[in-house]
Design an enzyme around this catalytic site. Structure first.
Site, PDB file in Angstrom:
ATOM      1  N   GLU A 105      20.868 -64.576 -36.129  1.00 51.84           N
ATOM      2  CA  GLU A 105      21.864 -63.595 -36.566  1.00 51.84           C
ATOM      3  C   GLU A 105      22.570 -62.912 -35.383  1.00 51.84           C
ATOM      4  O   GLU A 105      23.798 -62.809 -35.363  1.00 51.84           O
ATOM      5  CB  GLU A 105      21.140 -62.571 -37.455  1.00 51.84           C
ATOM      6  CG  GLU A 105      22.037 -61.706 -38.271  1.00 51.84           C
ATOM      7  CD  GLU A 105      22.203 -60.343 -37.614  1.00 51.84           C
ATOM      8  OE1 GLU A 105      23.288 -59.772 -37.746  1.00 51.84           O
ATOM      9  OE2 GLU A 105      21.248 -59.875 -36.943  1.00 51.84           O
ATOM     10  N   ASP A 130      12.897 -66.790 -39.260  1.00 51.06           N
ATOM     11  CA  ASP A 130      13.003 -65.788 -40.329  1.00 51.06           C
ATOM     12  C   ASP A 130      13.821 -66.273 -41.530  1.00 51.06           C
ATOM     13  O   ASP A 130      13.743 -65.682 -42.608  1.00 51.06           O
ATOM     14  CB  ASP A 130      13.645 -64.501 -39.785  1.00 51.06           C
ATOM     15  CG  ASP A 130      12.717 -63.751 -38.842  1.00 51.06           C
ATOM     16  OD1 ASP A 130      11.583 -64.219 -38.622  1.00 51.06           O
ATOM     17  OD2 ASP A 130      13.127 -62.698 -38.319  1.00 51.06           O
TER      18      ASP A 130
HETATM   19  O1  F6P Z   1      13.166 -64.905 -34.138  1.00 49.51           O
HETATM   20  C1  F6P Z   1      13.023 -63.806 -34.993  1.00 49.51           C
HETATM   21  C2  F6P Z   1      11.736 -63.163 -34.713  1.00 49.51           C
HETATM   22  O2  F6P Z   1      10.791 -64.154 -34.841  1.00 49.51           O
HETATM   23  C3  F6P Z   1      11.380 -61.959 -35.581  1.00 49.51           C
HETATM   24  O3  F6P Z   1      10.755 -62.264 -36.774  1.00 49.51           O
HETATM   25  C4  F6P Z   1      10.527 -61.145 -34.667  1.00 49.51           C
HETATM   26  O4  F6P Z   1      10.541 -59.793 -35.022  1.00 49.51           O
HETATM   27  C5  F6P Z   1      11.164 -61.381 -33.359  1.00 49.51           C
HETATM   28  O5  F6P Z   1      11.682 -62.677 -33.394  1.00 49.51           O
HETATM   29  C6  F6P Z   1      10.233 -61.187 -32.178  1.00 49.51           C
HETATM   30  O6  F6P Z   1      10.874 -61.624 -31.040  1.00 49.51           O
HETATM   31  P1  F6P Z   1      10.481 -61.348 -29.531  1.00 49.51           P
HETATM   32  O7  F6P Z   1       9.055 -60.899 -29.510  1.00 49.51           O
HETATM   33  O8  F6P Z   1      10.680 -62.666 -28.881  1.00 49.51           O
HETATM   34  O9  F6P Z   1      11.444 -60.336 -29.051  1.00 49.51           O
END
Ligand code: F6P
Length: 345
Positions: A105, A130
């Site tokens: 997104e 997601d």
């Molecule tokens: O890619 C989306 C996602 O998996 C979310 O569900 C999660 O909150 C986030 O990424 C965590 O991302 P990071 O720890 O890499 O910042």
């Protein structure tokens, strides 16, 4: 004449990204006389203007590998006023006809603005575990994450049964509960907490007590990391924020576990799956989806169909406006959650 196309992967990684990259290179080389040029670490690589050519050789043997061979980041090119200009400059300097942007997104919202407001030629490819992008039935990475989460529910079942426990499994899902809902249905969860359906902790605990009162000795509860209590029902702890200002989720289960234990008196244990869901080899579905979307994306780019995201609609991969893909997050429909509820008993 050879056409050069830039490629980047942005946002959180997921299984299936390398399938897209490989498909862009192969299809482009076979059908369109295009050369794919990869930028490292998402938009950051385009802002810095340091591409590397992606060839059949450099993309050989990557189909089954998790992550992304060109790296990723959450750098947003529209955060700084000079960002769009620098992107346009990189395209010009490296003689690129446009960019294939593989992202979720955040990455694709930036792509839409660059496309709409600055005329940068872009084709988007939807990826995120997601599954929250609009316009497409599924995003790359969701299916593999779902497999991992479902296996976790299955594994928790046997230990929950042996110990007469409540097992609380936290899965990813920042704004939406696709992984939680699907893994919960697939694994036979007794309650599922997702952002789209604010939860009442007392109702959940009453439900668990009723269940155990009627002879069940254990329960499985799946909670999405972004689940929220109904207004005024529970004070939640605050989250810290990352360098991009996003709350660092992960840990709601650590808060809810003791709440459930206190209110029900049942021994409760917590498992947080975390990044295990995002890592590792893609399953067959994500390899096929990634390959199909990579082919469709380079077909669009090579024929000048810009400002679109390739999307899964039934059995077809079709281009849809980037605007449609990013207009609003795609949540779990109420009807799907009702299916899950049938099995909470
Ligand atoms: O890619 C989306 C996602 O998996 C979310 O569900 C999660 O909150 C986030 O990424 C965590 O991302 P990071 O720890 O890499 O910042």
């Amino acid at each position: 004449m050879v056409t050069r196309i830039g490629v980047l992967t942005g946002g959180g990684d997921c299984p299936g990204l390398n399938a897209v990259i490989r498909a862009i290179v192969r299809r482009g080389d076979d059908e369109h006389n295009t050369v794919a040029v990869g930028f490292r670490n998402g938009w950051q690589g385009v802002l810095e203007g340091n591409p590397q050519q992606l060839t059949r050789d450099s993309t050989r043997g990557i189909l089954h590998r998790g992550g992304t061979i060109i790296g990723t980041s959450r750098v947003n090119p529209v955060d700084s006023p000079s960002g769009p200009e620098r992107i346009a400059e990189t395209l010009e300097v490296h003689e690129l006809s446009g960019l294939i942007v593989i992202g979720g997104e955040g990455t694709l919202s930036a792509a839409r603005r660059l496309s709409d407001e600055h005329g940068i030629p872009i084709v988007g490819v939807p990826k995120t575990i997601d599954n929250d992008l609009g316009g497409t039935q599924f995003t790359i990475g969701f299916s593999t994450a779902l497999d991992v989460a479902t296996e976790a529910v299955d594994r928790l079942h046997s230990t929950a049964e042996s110990h007469n426990r409540v097992m609380l499994l936290e899965v990813m899902g920042r704004h939406v509960g696709w992984i939680a809902t699907y893994a919960g249905i697939a694994g036979g969860a007794d309650a599922i907490l997702i952002p789209e359906q604010p939860f009442h902790i007392d109702r959940i605990c009453r439900h668990l007590k009723r269940r155990h009162g009627s002879g069940r000795t254990f329960s499985i509860v799946v909670v999405a990391e972004g689940a929220v209590p109904a207004a005024g029902t529970l004070d939640m702890p605050d989250y810290e924020h990352d360098e991009f200002g996003r709350p660092i989720l992960g840990g709601i289960a650590n808060f809810l576990g003791p709440q459930i234990e206190q209110r029900t008196g049942f021994s409760t244990r917590v498992t947080i799956l975390g990044h295990v869901q995002r890592g590792g080899t893609p399953n067959a579905f994500d390899r096929v989806l990634g390959s199909s979307m990579g082919v469709a994306a380079v077909d669009c780019a090579a024929t000048g169909i810009w400002g679109r995201m390739v999307a899964m609609r039934g059995n077809a991969i079709v281009p849809v406006p980037l605007e449609e893909a990013t207009r609003e997050l795609k949540g779990v429909p109420a009807g799907m959650y009702e299916v899950a509820e049938v099995f909470f008993g």
